[in-house]
Design a protein around this motif. Structure first.
Motif: not given
Length: 191
Positions: A95-101, A103-112, A124-131
């Motif tokens: 529910l913490n928006q900054r935590l989701l942001e 998390t999203t950074h690691f997917f946008e930059t392809n970090k482990p 799932t809340a960060a919307n990074v699992v699609k596909g």
């Protein structure tokens, strides 16, 4: 020295916090354990989840885990990898928006990224699992599917790797979970 951001919170699963945190330090990573709205030196309460033949896991009081970094000081760009502990903490951490942001950074930059058990609820809340193909505690499987991911139903001691994403259903999977995260981090261990 590589830096790992470690997300945890109150009533996180005890083993899923203590064991990966210590193992990552053991191999020489600088690991910053953080929780939103908490500072370095604050603690989170953990819970011990066990599989004792019931229809779901049982829960018992765990330890107090001391955070070693302040959430407000996190700069996502400074980290080489992200680990997300499971337990009940992810249900409120997501529910913490900054935590989701972050998390999203690691997917946008392809970090482990490594997430275990209910930690996948943050993904799932960060919307990074699609596909993506990933696993989680079975009760989180429907969330993975609804978020557009392909849930992998594997044993509790298993691990699933999809590119830079390492996931496991629960703490019995720690040996493979940590081994595979170290691989995507670029570490090699020789015996």
């Amino acid at each position: 020295m590589k830096k790992v951001l470690f997300l945890t919170g109150d009533f996180t699963e005890d083993y899923e916090t203590m064991v990966p945190f210590q193992m990552l330090q053991m191999v020489g990573y600088e690991v910053h354990a953080v929780c939103p709205d908490k500072k370095k030196g604050d603690t989170v309460k953990t819970a011990i989840h066990d599989f004792e033949g019931d229809q779901t896991y049982t829960e018992k009081p765990g330890h107090n885990f001391a955070l070693n970094y302040s959430f407000d000081d996190v700069v996502a760009e400074d980290y080489d990898g992200l680990v997300i502990a499971g337990g009940r903490a992810p249900e409120y951490l997501r529910l913490n928006q900054r935590l989701l942001e972050i998390t999203t950074h690691f997917f946008e930059t392809n970090k482990p990224v490594a997430a275990i058990c209910h930690g996948i609820q943050i993904l799932t809340a960060a919307n990074v699992v699609k596909g993506r193909k990933l696993t989680a505690y079975p009760a989180v499987g429907p969330e993975v599917t609804l978020a557009g991911g392909e849930f992998q139903d594997i044993p509790a001691d298993g691990v699933f790797v999809d590119g830079n994403l390492v996931t496991s259903p629960a703490w019995p999977g720690h040996p493979g979970f940590i081994r595979e995260f170290l691989k995507v981090m670029g570490a090699t261990i020789t015996l």
